[in-house]
Design a protein around this motif. Structure first.
Motif, PDB file in Angstrom:
ATOM      1  N   ARG A   1     -98.177 -47.987  61.593  1.00 57.29           N
ATOM      2  CA  ARG A   1     -97.105 -47.785  62.562  1.00 57.29           C
ATOM      3  C   ARG A   1     -95.868 -47.190  61.885  1.00 57.29           C
ATOM      4  O   ARG A   1     -95.238 -46.280  62.409  1.00 57.29           O
TER       5      ARG A   1
ATOM      6  N   GLU B   1     -85.735 -48.388  63.824  1.00 58.49           N
ATOM      7  CA  GLU B   1     -84.496 -48.893  64.412  1.00 58.49           C
ATOM      8  C   GLU B   1     -83.620 -49.509  63.325  1.00 58.49           C
ATOM      9  O   GLU B   1     -84.067 -50.380  62.582  1.00 58.49           O
TER      10      GLU B   1
ATOM     11  N   ILE C   1     -85.437 -56.478  59.634  1.00 58.83           N
ATOM     12  CA  ILE C   1     -86.743 -57.149  59.542  1.00 58.83           C
ATOM     13  C   ILE C   1     -87.556 -56.593  58.374  1.00 58.83           C
ATOM     14  O   ILE C   1     -88.147 -57.327  57.595  1.00 58.83           O
ATOM     15  N   TYR C   2     -87.543 -55.266  58.265  1.00 63.17           N
ATOM     16  CA  TYR C   2     -88.347 -54.632  57.221  1.00 63.17           C
ATOM     17  C   TYR C   2     -87.774 -54.891  55.835  1.00 63.17           C
ATOM     18  O   TYR C   2     -88.510 -55.037  54.876  1.00 63.17           O
TER      19      TYR C   2
ATOM     20  N   LYS D   1     -92.976 -58.570  68.152  1.00 55.48           N
ATOM     21  CA  LYS D   1     -92.248 -58.436  66.886  1.00 55.48           C
ATOM     22  C   LYS D   1     -93.128 -57.692  65.885  1.00 55.48           C
ATOM     23  O   LYS D   1     -92.688 -56.809  65.165  1.00 55.48           O
TER      24      LYS D   1
ATOM     25  N   THR E   1     -93.722 -53.894  67.235  1.00 54.15           N
ATOM     26  CA  THR E   1     -92.626 -52.931  67.312  1.00 54.15           C
ATOM     27  C   THR E   1     -91.519 -53.202  66.312  1.00 54.15           C
ATOM     28  O   THR E   1     -90.651 -52.370  66.126  1.00 54.15           O
ATOM     29  N   GLY E   2     -91.578 -54.348  65.666  1.00 59.82           N
ATOM     30  CA  GLY E   2     -90.503 -54.667  64.746  1.00 59.82           C
ATOM     31  C   GLY E   2     -89.256 -55.145  65.472  1.00 59.82           C
ATOM     32  O   GLY E   2     -88.235 -55.406  64.877  1.00 59.82           O
ATOM     33  N   LEU E   3     -89.352 -55.264  66.812  1.00 61.40           N
ATOM     34  CA  LEU E   3     -88.185 -55.737  67.572  1.00 61.40           C
ATOM     35  C   LEU E   3     -88.127 -57.254  67.515  1.00 61.40           C
ATOM     36  O   LEU E   3     -89.151 -57.920  67.519  1.00 61.40           O
TER      37      LEU E   3
END
Lengths: 442, 134
Positions: free
Chosen positions: A280, A288, A332-333, B86, B89-91
């Motif tokens: 992904r 984002e 998050i990453y 999460k 999408t990493g959201l």
């Protein structure tokens, strides 16, 4: 197309650099002719021409810098026009230099060929022939006018230089040789550059196709792993209540086998999740981002691995330089990457060792470093450590579990932030993992 | 003991949740898709609705959640949403949970579900002191 035009702009900078050398060359040669050889030329005019060359080179440089900085949409047209106009200007300067230093008698007349080669590299074939024609006209004009006495002939006061007064044959001979050499030079040089340009276009095309294919592959991987993950999640969901005794007590043998099944689906799930994540990330052009606290993020990452470090009696230390806190990025990453570094270090550091996380301020950037006293990375494996599915030889030998995807995800995260990532290590002497992030990644 | 409606189109996940919830003496009703879920929620009164976010389409769960809130009967019923969002999408949903227009649910759980997490969340929602988010 864009790359191609950037290439032309690069070539123009190259041409400007060459011209500085030309200016130096003219000045030095003139000095030598004057002070050492004493050729009795009009040196003032020659120095003035060198000054003019210097001046317009400076103007071109300023203009090119400004156009490039402004990022105008018609940049390709401008660079092309600039290339087409600089060469005739150089030819004119050279013709003028020649005129004031012996005309066709000056052996440096052959410097016209350099311009032909430059033209063949920068311009189209037709434009290069036009430049050759222009150079021929200039040369013949200077020679003819000086020969016929309409222009003053600045004679070189040296033995064997003056042939202009000895009838038309030497002049005609040297002119014919000169003009034909100009055209032959353009023919040869442009043939080579044409072939190179074609090859470059083919390569660019092939590269584009490869990228397209890679995207199709990634989409395929995404679909497959997504489906696999869903089924795995359902299998786990069904095993869970059984293992928790909600469907009645289990015989020890049953429970053992179910636990093993559960553990294997868990491993597969971890792998599929990592595969999904890297795919992904690779497919997304941007991630984002937003402002977040790096201090809190580091703390979260440490909390995630603390327990494991405690189990192995590994000393886990962490520090964040004062002043480093809010940065822009994909929180998050970044948390995942820091946790990943830490988990790796803990995994491959023997009991009683130590792992340290240090975040320091580097002005526009922050440096995140995780250092351990673990087994280190063998030298041969170092360059491959961030490749997908790669696992270092000694890592595979000591730890069966590992997807080989963690660090490739980290690398993708670094790239998406326009940061950098690397490892420094010696086998048996621990390792240091570095992640540099801009404070204002967009 | 509470009446719980599960809206999810994966029969295996539903079965597992049913067993877990019934082990705590809750009464469970199952709806196999969004439309059925909306109908069921109007037909009877529930203490809690568990809603899968991704059913027929990516956004079905969101639409169902908003649909539930529009009906008078379900304005205030606690909704627990199940997502894998999460991860995919990493959201992070934490900040959006409770947003009336965007995500009118009371809490969410990341899949794959763990029985204990599900039960803790369900009990909290039933007591009415649901912590926001995960």
């Amino acid at each position: 197309m864009r790359e191609q035009q950037d290439g032309l702009a690069e070539s123009l900078y190259w041409l400007i650099r060459l011209r500085w050398f030309a200016v130096g060359g003219v000045v030095l040669t003139t000095l030598f002719a004057d002070k050492v050889l004493g050729l009795g030329l009009d040196y003032g005019k020659l120095y003035s021409l060198a000054a003019a060359l210097c001046a317009y080179n400076f103007l071109f440089l300023l203009y090119l810098n400004r156009v490039r900085a402004s990022d105008r949409p018609d940049l390709p047209v401008i660079t092309n026009r600039l290339a087409n106009s600089q060469i005739p200007l150089d030819l004119l300067s050279l013709a003028a230099l020649l005129h004031f230093s012996g005309g066709p008698e000056n052996p440096f007349a052959y410097y016209f060929f350099f311009h032909m080669i430059i033209a063949s590299i920068l311009l189209s074939r037709r434009a290069s022939y036009l430049q050759a024609a222009f150079a021929s006209v200039l040369f013949l004009l200077v020679s003819g006018l000086e020969y016929s006495g309409q222009w003053r002939h600045y004679c070189i006061n040296g033995p064997g230089f003056c042939f202009l007064g000895e009838g038309s044959l030497p002049l005609l001979g040297s002119s014919a040789a000169f003009v034909s050499t100009l055209f032959i030079a353009v023919y040869m040089a442009s043939s080579v550059s044409l072939k190179l340009r074609q090859k470059e276009a083919t390569l660019r095309q092939a590269n584009l196709q490869l990228k397209e294919k890679d995207k199709i592959k990634s989409n395929y991987v995404l679909r497959v792993s997504h489906d696999v993950k869903e089924h795995l999640a359902a299998i786990q969901a069904c095993l869970d209540p059984v293992l928790h005794g909600l469907t009645g007590p289990l015989a020890p043998g049953q429970e053992d086998l179910l636990r093993r099944s559960y553990a294997r689906t868990e491993k597969l799930l971890v792998f599929v999740k990592a595969l999904l994540e890297i795919t992904r990330l690779k497919l997304s052009k941007k991630i984002e981002t937003g402002p977040f606290s790096l201090l809190k993020t580091a703390e979260n990452a440490v909390r995630l691995v603390e327990e494991r470090a405690g189990e192995k009696k590994i000393k886990l230390a962490w520090s964040v330089a004062p002043g480093v806190d809010i940065i822009n990025g994909a929180q998050i990453y970044i948390e995942e990457t820091i946790a990943n570094f830490l988990a790796n270090s803990i995994k491959y550091t023997p009991e009683g060792g130590s792992v340290e996380l240090a975040i320091t301020d580097e002005g526009e950037k922050v440096r995140i470093r995780v250092t351990d006293t673990g087994m280190g990375v063998p030298g041969d494996d170092l360059p491959h450590l961030f490749e997908e599915f790669f696992r270092a030889r000694n890592a595979r030998a000591t730890e069966r579990n590992g997807t080989g995807l963690g660090l490739s995800i980290a690398k993708e995260v670094a790239e998406k932030h326009k940061g950098s990532i690397w490892v420094e290590s010696q086998e048996g002497k621990g390792a240091s993992f570095y992640l540099i992030l801009p404070k204002n990644a967009d | 003991m509470a009446k719980i409606l599960i809206i999810d189109d994966d029969p295996d996940i539903v079965e597992s949740m049913r067993i877990i919830l019934e082990s705590c003496r809750h009464k469970v009703k199952v709806a196999k898709n969004g439309a059925e879920g909306l109908k069921e929620a109007k037909a009877a009164k529930y203490d809690l609705i568990i809603l899968d976010v991704m059913m027929e389409t990516m956004s079905t769960g969101f639409e169902v959640a908003r649909g539930l809130r529009e009906s008078r009967e379900n304005k205030t019923v606690p909704i627990l949403m199940l997502t894998a969002i999460k991860e995919s999408t990493g959201l992070d949903f934490n900040s959006e949970v409770g947003d009336k227009d965007w995500l009118p649910v009371n809490a969410y759980l990341e899949k794959p579900l763990k029985p204990n997490e599900l039960l803790v969340k369900v009990e909290a929602l039933l007591k009415g002191d649901a912590p926001k988010g995960k």
